[in-house]
Write a protein that holds these residues in place. Structure first.
Motif, PDB file in Angstrom:
ATOM      1  N   THR A 171     -52.779 -24.189  25.908  1.00 22.88           N
ATOM      2  CA  THR A 171     -52.871 -25.208  24.685  1.00 22.88           C
ATOM      3  C   THR A 171     -53.373 -26.345  25.285  1.00 22.88           C
ATOM      4  O   THR A 171     -54.078 -27.266  24.720  1.00 22.88           O
TER       5      THR A 171
ATOM      6  N   TYR B 181     -50.325 -26.952  15.238  1.00 30.62           N
ATOM      7  CA  TYR B 181     -49.392 -26.304  15.238  1.00 30.62           C
ATOM      8  C   TYR B 181     -48.352 -26.734  14.304  1.00 30.62           C
ATOM      9  O   TYR B 181     -47.397 -26.152  14.138  1.00 30.62           O
ATOM     10  N   GLU B 182     -48.297 -27.967  13.532  1.00 25.64           N
ATOM     11  CA  GLU B 182     -46.917 -28.654  13.266  1.00 25.64           C
ATOM     12  C   GLU B 182     -47.046 -28.145  12.101  1.00 25.64           C
ATOM     13  O   GLU B 182     -47.411 -27.502  11.072  1.00 25.64           O
TER      14      GLU B 182
ATOM     15  N   ASP C 122     -49.299 -21.367  24.042  1.00 27.19           N
ATOM     16  CA  ASP C 122     -48.535 -20.920  22.690  1.00 27.19           C
ATOM     17  C   ASP C 122     -48.251 -19.874  22.736  1.00 27.19           C
ATOM     18  O   ASP C 122     -48.712 -18.576  24.102  1.00 27.19           O
TER      19      ASP C 122
ATOM     20  N   GLU D  74     -47.333 -17.628  21.115  1.00 23.75           N
ATOM     21  CA  GLU D  74     -47.083 -16.348  20.505  1.00 23.75           C
ATOM     22  C   GLU D  74     -48.406 -15.347  21.288  1.00 23.75           C
ATOM     23  O   GLU D  74     -49.047 -13.917  21.032  1.00 23.75           O
TER      24      GLU D  74
ATOM     25  N   ASN E 292     -41.670 -25.121  18.726  1.00 21.82           N
ATOM     26  CA  ASN E 292     -41.485 -24.807  18.452  1.00 21.82           C
ATOM     27  C   ASN E 292     -42.813 -23.299  18.412  1.00 21.82           C
ATOM     28  O   ASN E 292     -41.845 -22.292  18.457  1.00 21.82           O
ATOM     29  N   HIS E 293     -43.328 -23.787  18.731  1.00 22.01           N
ATOM     30  CA  HIS E 293     -44.516 -22.472  18.917  1.00 22.01           C
ATOM     31  C   HIS E 293     -45.017 -21.941  20.941  1.00 22.01           C
ATOM     32  O   HIS E 293     -45.967 -22.075  20.973  1.00 22.01           O
TER      33      HIS E 293
ATOM     34  N   LYS F 152     -45.166 -25.252  11.853  1.00 24.68           N
ATOM     35  CA  LYS F 152     -45.479 -23.602  12.683  1.00 24.68           C
ATOM     36  C   LYS F 152     -43.913 -23.044  12.375  1.00 24.68           C
ATOM     37  O   LYS F 152     -43.303 -23.819  13.892  1.00 24.68           O
ATOM     38  N   PRO F 153     -43.271 -22.082  12.157  1.00 26.05           N
ATOM     39  CA  PRO F 153     -41.978 -21.617  12.934  1.00 26.05           C
ATOM     40  C   PRO F 153     -42.229 -20.855  13.992  1.00 26.05           C
ATOM     41  O   PRO F 153     -43.029 -21.223  14.520  1.00 26.05           O
TER      42      PRO F 153
ATOM     43  N   PRO G 251     -41.955 -18.464  16.717  1.00 21.28           N
ATOM     44  CA  PRO G 251     -42.502 -16.666  16.964  1.00 21.28           C
ATOM     45  C   PRO G 251     -41.069 -16.084  16.988  1.00 21.28           C
ATOM     46  O   PRO G 251     -40.436 -16.781  17.567  1.00 21.28           O
TER      47      PRO G 251
END
Lengths: 61, 382
Positions: B306, B234-235, B299, B301, B275-276, B237-238, B240
């Protein structure tokens, strides 16, 4: 009571080491369970306090 | 031990003690009410849970979060923690993902009604002042690390105190307090006796306090190493835009770890999560394992599971340092013992300071003799 000859290290540190061990046991066992071990921990942590009280009560006046 | 060795250890004891004593007095004094913070705070608690039938259904965690956000519009959820033995969750919200503590809002929410029982935004009052003085002297992370260093000096002072205890006690039996001669001799004996009996408690509470001051850097290290490895795919990734259901995330985490219970949920972007992801921090169900936390990442989103990994040793040390420093793991009697040992420590610090002042005054009167050596040799020869 004041011994004349210098005390060897085991004589100086014997009781303090025992108190330190009991304190450590009291600090650790209460982490492991609730109930009975809590009471054991209270008893163990009272030992340094009781030692201080004992030595104050027996002070040389 | 030769006189030279004794003198060196005496100097170490003197200087490490002198530097840390005033700060340690501050920590012991502010720590005293903090031992009983639960009891003191429950005196003024206004969040008594209204009685309702035992089978009242619970609302979802998402509804609880919505209730908190309705109270603080424009904020986002940061943490959600579970009360130990009542249907209450505490939802922390703030303007950004990592705001200063002063901008966070904590709402205690009744899960049966999603009504807010109390806001726990205790940023004023006596207990808050005690806590801040104790943790960082109102100076943030630098203050925290500074007090950690003072704690380390206390450890050195304790260690050197044990070493020079031996020459003092060469001709005295354990626990001797010569109260009938000079005032200085009485306080010297009390300082030595109290110091040696409380030794292990002072070392444990001191060192766990030092570890607690390292909490911010340790969590940052965990986040950039362990956590980064867990979320490698997921590196970059902003955070959500919309979060999936936190209720479903907690259920998914509990399915992945049977027998464990959630302690708190860290929302995406905060210090204890990625972050995610939702990080659902699970604890064991037995007294021995409920201090060991395992983060499960969901996750935020898609709601998919995970990864889950047990904490590395330094996070475990940080976790165990809390009860061992606070003394809050053995009921009220343990807190009382903690308070007594704290008061004895104050006596040790105060008598140490007194002995230093008295010795300096004595040294000025009979200039010439080396004060450090005379202190040891003179008293030990009594």
């Amino acid at each position: 009571m004041k011994p004349r000859a210098p005390l060897p290290l085991p004589a100086i540190f014997g009781i303090p080491a025992a108190i330190a061990l009991v304190t450590t046991a009291g600090l650790v066992i209460a982490l492991l369970d609730d109930g009975l071990v809590d009471a054991l921990s209270w008893a163990a942590l009272s030992v340094p306090i009781l030692a201080a009280v004992w030595s104050w009560r027996n002070r040389e006046r | 031990m030769t006189n030279r060795t004794i003198r060196i250890w005496t100097l170490i004891h003197k200087w490490t003690s002198l530097i840390c004593t005033l700060f340690m007095l501050l920590l012991c004094l502010t720590g005293l009410p903090l031992i009983f913070h639960d009891e003191i705070e429950s005196l003024s608690a206004e969040d008594n849970l209204p009685p309702m039938p035992a089978e009242t259904p619970m609302k979802s965690l998402d509804e609880a979060v919505a209730s908190a956000l309705a109270t603080y519009p424009g904020e986002r959820p940061l943490f959600l923690s579970f009360d130990e033995d009542r249907p209450v969750v505490n939802v922390t919200t703030g303007p950004t993902a990592r705001p200063p503590v002063s901008q966070m809002h904590i709402s205690a929410i009744d899960l049966r009604t999603t009504r807010i029982l109390a806001d726990l935004n205790d940023d004023q009052g006596f207990m808050h002042a005690m806590l801040r003085l104790h943790v960082d002297m109102f100076a943030g992370l630098p203050g925290e690390l500074f007090l950690g260093f003072m704690g380390f000096l206390l450890f050195l002072a304790t260690l050197s105190g044990v070493v020079i205890y031996a020459p003092f006690m060469r001709k005295l039996s354990f626990g001797t307090v010569r109260a009938g001669r000079s005032r200085r001799l009485k306080w010297l004996d009390l300082h030595n006796m109290l110091g040696i009996v409380t030794l292990m408690w002072v070392v444990v509470v001191g060192l766990t306090g030092v570890i607690n001051t390292l909490s911010v850097p340790l969590v940052a290290y965990w986040r950039s190493n362990e956590l980064a490895a867990m979320i490698a795919p997921y590196e970059g990734k902003p955070v959500p835009e919309r979060f999936a259901s936190v209720d479903a995330a907690v259920r998914k985490a509990m399915e992945a770890a049977p027998g464990m219970r959630p302690q708190f949920v860290a929302f995406p972007g905060v210090r204890f999560s990625s972050n995610h992801h939702y990080a659902v921090w699970l604890k064991g169900a037995t007294p021995a394992t409920n201090r060991i936390l395992t983060p499960a990442l969901i996750d935020a989103e898609t709601g998919a599971f995970t990864d889950m990994r047990s904490m590395p040793w330094y996070m475990l040390a940080l976790r165990l340092s809390q009860p061992l420093h606070f003394g809050d793991y053995g009921g009220l009697p343990m807190k009382v013992l903690w308070a007594v040992l704290d008061v004895l420590t104050i006596v040790i610090l105060g008598s140490g300071l007194y002995l230093w002042i008295a010795r300096r005054r004595g040294a000025q009167e009979q200039a010439g003799a080396s004060p450090g050596l005379r202190a040891v040799a003179g008293e030990a020869a009594e």
